[in-house]
Write an enzyme that holds these catalytic residues in place. Sequence first.
Site, PDB file in Angstrom:
ATOM      1  N   ASP A  33     100.253  31.896  59.844  1.00 19.38           N
ATOM      2  CA  ASP A  33     100.627  33.473  59.716  1.00 19.38           C
ATOM      3  C   ASP A  33     101.791  33.647  58.622  1.00 19.38           C
ATOM      4  OD1 ASP A  33     100.340  35.409  62.451  1.00 19.38           O
ATOM      5  OD2 ASP A  33     101.899  35.667  60.937  1.00 19.38           O
ATOM      6  N   THR A  36     104.264  39.106  59.088  1.00 19.34           N
ATOM      7  CA  THR A  36     104.487  40.399  58.698  1.00 19.34           C
ATOM      8  C   THR A  36     105.235  40.948  60.221  1.00 19.34           C
ATOM      9  OG1 THR A  36     102.385  41.285  59.703  1.00 19.34           O
ATOM     10  CG2 THR A  36     102.481  40.324  57.411  1.00 19.34           C
ATOM     11  N   ALA A  82      95.425  39.837  59.568  1.00 24.59           N
ATOM     12  CA  ALA A  82      94.893  41.291  59.012  1.00 24.59           C
ATOM     13  C   ALA A  82      95.799  42.183  59.180  1.00 24.59           C
ATOM     14  CB  ALA A  82      93.687  41.634  59.683  1.00 24.59           C
ATOM     15  N   SER A  84      96.081  45.620  60.887  1.00 22.74           N
ATOM     16  CA  SER A  84      95.407  45.994  62.101  1.00 22.74           C
ATOM     17  C   SER A  84      95.492  47.442  62.309  1.00 22.74           C
ATOM     18  CB  SER A  84      95.167  45.113  62.874  1.00 22.74           C
ATOM     19  OG  SER A  84      96.759  45.382  63.491  1.00 22.74           O
ATOM     20  N   ASP A 128      84.343  46.577  65.892  1.00 22.55           N
ATOM     21  CA  ASP A 128      83.072  47.494  65.954  1.00 22.55           C
ATOM     22  C   ASP A 128      83.580  48.762  65.167  1.00 22.55           C
ATOM     23  OD1 ASP A 128      85.556  48.739  67.339  1.00 22.55           O
ATOM     24  OD2 ASP A 128      84.372  49.433  69.213  1.00 22.55           O
ATOM     25  N   TYR A 152      91.367  50.981  57.038  1.00 21.87           N
ATOM     26  CA  TYR A 152      91.251  49.864  57.779  1.00 21.87           C
ATOM     27  C   TYR A 152      89.964  49.425  57.991  1.00 21.87           C
ATOM     28  CZ  TYR A 152      90.853  46.982  61.984  1.00 21.87           C
ATOM     29  OH  TYR A 152      90.728  46.098  62.684  1.00 21.87           O
ATOM     30  N   ARG A 275      94.689  62.497  63.890  1.00 23.27           N
ATOM     31  CA  ARG A 275      94.803  61.550  62.934  1.00 23.27           C
ATOM     32  C   ARG A 275      93.581  61.887  61.853  1.00 23.27           C
ATOM     33  NH1 ARG A 275      92.894  55.748  65.043  1.00 23.27           N
ATOM     34  NH2 ARG A 275      94.983  55.283  65.480  1.00 23.27           N
ATOM     35  N   PRO A 276      94.030  61.848  60.742  1.00 23.89           N
ATOM     36  CA  PRO A 276      92.739  62.308  59.795  1.00 23.89           C
ATOM     37  C   PRO A 276      91.566  61.353  59.717  1.00 23.89           C
ATOM     38  CG  PRO A 276      95.107  61.774  58.587  1.00 23.89           C
ATOM     39  CD  PRO A 276      95.163  61.381  60.112  1.00 23.89           C
TER      40      PRO A 276
HETATM   41  P1  NAD Z   1      97.852  42.108  64.565  1.00 23.37           P
HETATM   42  O1  NAD Z   1      98.374  43.263  63.685  1.00 23.37           O
HETATM   43  O2  NAD Z   1      98.489  42.126  66.232  1.00 23.37           O
HETATM   44  O3  NAD Z   1      98.315  40.696  64.189  1.00 23.37           O
HETATM   45  C1  NAD Z   1      97.764  40.253  62.782  1.00 23.37           C
HETATM   46  C2  NAD Z   1      98.481  39.159  62.338  1.00 23.37           C
HETATM   47  O4  NAD Z   1      98.062  38.563  61.065  1.00 23.37           O
HETATM   48  C3  NAD Z   1      99.942  39.089  62.516  1.00 23.37           C
HETATM   49  O5  NAD Z   1     100.704  37.914  63.129  1.00 23.37           O
HETATM   50  C4  NAD Z   1     100.339  39.054  60.981  1.00 23.37           C
HETATM   51  O6  NAD Z   1     101.656  38.245  60.870  1.00 23.37           O
HETATM   52  C5  NAD Z   1      99.296  38.194  60.449  1.00 23.37           C
HETATM   53  N1  NAD Z   1      99.089  38.539  59.014  1.00 23.37           N
HETATM   54  C6  NAD Z   1      99.026  39.716  58.370  1.00 23.37           C
HETATM   55  N2  NAD Z   1      98.892  39.664  57.222  1.00 23.37           N
HETATM   56  C7  NAD Z   1      98.997  38.388  56.902  1.00 23.37           C
HETATM   57  C8  NAD Z   1      98.548  37.481  55.697  1.00 23.37           C
HETATM   58  N3  NAD Z   1      98.576  38.061  54.449  1.00 23.37           N
HETATM   59  N4  NAD Z   1      98.647  36.222  55.795  1.00 23.37           N
HETATM   60  C9  NAD Z   1      98.799  35.563  57.043  1.00 23.37           C
HETATM   61  N5  NAD Z   1      98.741  36.243  58.135  1.00 23.37           N
HETATM   62  C10 NAD Z   1      98.912  37.561  58.059  1.00 23.37           C
HETATM   63  O7  NAD Z   1      96.469  42.231  65.003  1.00 23.37           O
HETATM   64  P2  NAD Z   1      95.426  42.011  65.965  1.00 23.37           P
HETATM   65  O8  NAD Z   1      95.350  43.363  67.008  1.00 23.37           O
HETATM   66  O9  NAD Z   1      95.663  40.548  67.060  1.00 23.37           O
HETATM   67  O10 NAD Z   1      94.099  41.752  65.545  1.00 23.37           O
HETATM   68  C11 NAD Z   1      93.590  40.513  64.932  1.00 23.37           C
HETATM   69  C12 NAD Z   1      92.254  40.470  64.312  1.00 23.37           C
HETATM   70  O11 NAD Z   1      91.319  41.030  65.233  1.00 23.37           O
HETATM   71  C13 NAD Z   1      92.290  41.430  63.297  1.00 23.37           C
HETATM   72  O12 NAD Z   1      91.539  40.917  62.372  1.00 23.37           O
HETATM   73  C14 NAD Z   1      91.657  42.853  63.618  1.00 23.37           C
HETATM   74  O13 NAD Z   1      90.964  43.237  62.673  1.00 23.37           O
HETATM   75  C15 NAD Z   1      90.659  42.182  64.685  1.00 23.37           C
HETATM   76  N6  NAD Z   1      90.466  43.018  65.868  1.00 23.37           N
HETATM   77  C16 NAD Z   1      91.522  43.742  66.340  1.00 23.37           C
HETATM   78  C17 NAD Z   1      91.199  44.524  67.645  1.00 23.37           C
HETATM   79  C18 NAD Z   1      92.202  45.259  68.470  1.00 23.37           C
HETATM   80  O14 NAD Z   1      91.730  45.997  69.289  1.00 23.37           O
HETATM   81  N7  NAD Z   1      93.585  45.005  68.269  1.00 23.37           N
HETATM   82  C19 NAD Z   1      89.748  44.800  67.864  1.00 23.37           C
HETATM   83  C20 NAD Z   1      88.564  44.154  67.182  1.00 23.37           C
HETATM   84  C21 NAD Z   1      89.061  43.272  65.988  1.00 23.37           C
HETATM   85  P1  TYD Z   2      94.458  52.706  68.451  1.00 25.40           P
HETATM   86  O1  TYD Z   2      95.290  51.889  69.512  1.00 25.40           O
HETATM   87  O2  TYD Z   2      95.492  52.852  66.956  1.00 25.40           O
HETATM   88  O3  TYD Z   2      93.161  51.720  68.128  1.00 25.40           O
HETATM   89  P2  TYD Z   2      91.981  52.346  66.975  1.00 25.40           P
HETATM   90  O4  TYD Z   2      92.219  53.560  66.261  1.00 25.40           O
HETATM   91  O5  TYD Z   2      91.780  51.090  66.118  1.00 25.40           O
HETATM   92  O6  TYD Z   2      90.792  52.616  67.932  1.00 25.40           O
HETATM   93  O7  TYD Z   2      94.014  53.951  68.906  1.00 25.40           O
HETATM   94  C1  TYD Z   2      93.175  54.025  70.155  1.00 25.40           C
HETATM   95  C2  TYD Z   2      92.802  55.569  70.351  1.00 25.40           C
HETATM   96  O8  TYD Z   2      94.061  56.469  70.875  1.00 25.40           O
HETATM   97  C3  TYD Z   2      92.304  56.255  69.045  1.00 25.40           C
HETATM   98  O9  TYD Z   2      91.380  57.296  69.384  1.00 25.40           O
HETATM   99  C4  TYD Z   2      93.663  57.099  68.597  1.00 25.40           C
HETATM  100  C5  TYD Z   2      94.380  57.409  69.698  1.00 25.40           C
HETATM  101  N1  TYD Z   2      95.851  57.487  69.808  1.00 25.40           N
HETATM  102  C6  TYD Z   2      96.551  58.375  70.129  1.00 25.40           C
HETATM  103  O10 TYD Z   2      95.915  59.531  70.571  1.00 25.40           O
HETATM  104  N2  TYD Z   2      97.923  58.484  70.042  1.00 25.40           N
HETATM  105  C7  TYD Z   2      98.658  57.424  69.603  1.00 25.40           C
HETATM  106  O11 TYD Z   2      99.780  57.426  69.399  1.00 25.40           O
HETATM  107  C8  TYD Z   2      97.703  56.213  68.890  1.00 25.40           C
HETATM  108  C9  TYD Z   2      98.591  55.163  68.591  1.00 25.40           C
HETATM  109  C10 TYD Z   2      96.552  56.309  69.138  1.00 25.40           C
END
Ligand code: NAD
Ligand code: TYD
Length: 343
Positions: A33, A36, A82, A84, A128, A152, A275-276
């Site tokens: 990792d 970041t 990633a 994210s 998704d 993204y 959000r745009p």
């Molecule tokens: P997060 O942003 O919490 O964590 C991302 C991690 O990746 C961090 O620890 C960061 O330091 C590391 N990272 C970033 N750039 C890097 C690089 N260049 N090299 C090495 N490490 C790096 O993200 P998350 O919410 O835990 O999501 C993890 C994965 O799951 C992502 O690929 C995201 O697209 C996917 N995902 C997330 C969700 C969600 O709801 N959070 C849903 C579906 C899929």
């Molecule tokens: P988010 O947690 O950023 O996930 P994603 O955009 O990847 O689905 O946002 C979830 C939903 O909540 C999305 O429809 C945007 C909305 N949202 C708000 O209304 N206010 C906020 O401050 C944030 C961060 C998200």
Amino acid sequence: MKVLVTGGAGFIGSNFVLHLLERDPEIEILNFDALTYAGNLENLRAVESDSRHRFVKGDICDHHAVAEALDESIDAVVHFAAESHVDRSVEGPGIFLRTNVVGTQVLLERLRQLGHLDRQRFVMVSTDEVYGSLGPSGAFTETTPLGPNSPYSASKASADLVCRAYHHTFGLDVVTTRCSNNYGPFQFPEKLIPLMIANALEEKSLPVYGDGRNVRDWLHVRDHCTAIDTVMRHGRSGEIYNIGGNSERENIEVVRFILDHLEKSHELINYVTDRPGHDRRYAIDASKIRDELGWEPQIDFERGMGETIDWYLAHADWLDQVRSGAYRGYYEQMYGNRGAHRG
Ligand code: NAD
Ligand code: TYD
């Protein structure tokens, strides 16, 4: 089994590391990792002295660092690393392309060079959001055409296609998962649920985008971890598996749930400019992973949310450190004089 987890200090990655260590006494984990803003080793404090887990600070775009960490001893790469957050991708798309697309290709290319095509599995953790936005009915299946709308989701869809090409052209053992929105412990408080919990606790206003009626499907992160574990061990090479929670909610319902659980006033809700390009609705058809691999979510949304809010209440110090940025000193404090590796 030896697993290279990329992004294992982030929200889902750290939950996955904890899950593997709890479930599999034989597991060996190399956690790679870049730390970041979203990476936080505090998430892994409980397993600091567990010799089955080793942390390496490195960037997935750095060929040399990847070559050093990813050698023939690795049985599977589970790729979480990633950028994210959709809102950040609207502010600055470039880093999303670099990390999510180029970084993924660097990992795949390393596996291609190693040449152990059917012995080293690559699990691409996708989203998704690559399918785009739905109208009021229907759900994404694995054959829904890609239609990403944000920088993204476009970067994740691009990475998925690079994975597909490395499987098709070079025979790499790649499996892709596409999951809906996760919630649970250790989520960075820029995402909807932890942000709203943190603001409600401080009685700051809760910024709801647009009319608040955008719909997301919510999955507890522990359920996501069991799904990825299942796919890593039993998924069919070259396949895509959707993962979902059967818990569609409007954002405003989620926000009201949080306020009610914390016994805070709904007057804290503040509707702000949308959000745009904001996707209206996501919903997942996860029947393929259920029918083929026997995975189904176990944690009901209301129970999972109640537990999650209570977790943030009980870990106010974690939240404070993240919000103040103090957690970023942790690596220096722990590793400043020790070099990059730890056992
Ligand atoms: P997060 O942003 O919490 O964590 C991302 C991690 O990746 C961090 O620890 C960061 O330091 C590391 N990272 C970033 N750039 C890097 C690089 N260049 N090299 C090495 N490490 C790096 O993200 P998350 O919410 O835990 O999501 C993890 C994965 O799951 C992502 O690929 C995201 O697209 C996917 N995902 C997330 C969700 C969600 O709801 N959070 C849903 C579906 C899929
Ligand atoms: P988010 O947690 O950023 O996930 P994603 O955009 O990847 O689905 O946002 C979830 C939903 O909540 C999305 O429809 C945007 C909305 N949202 C708000 O209304 N206010 C906020 O401050 C944030 C961060 C998200």
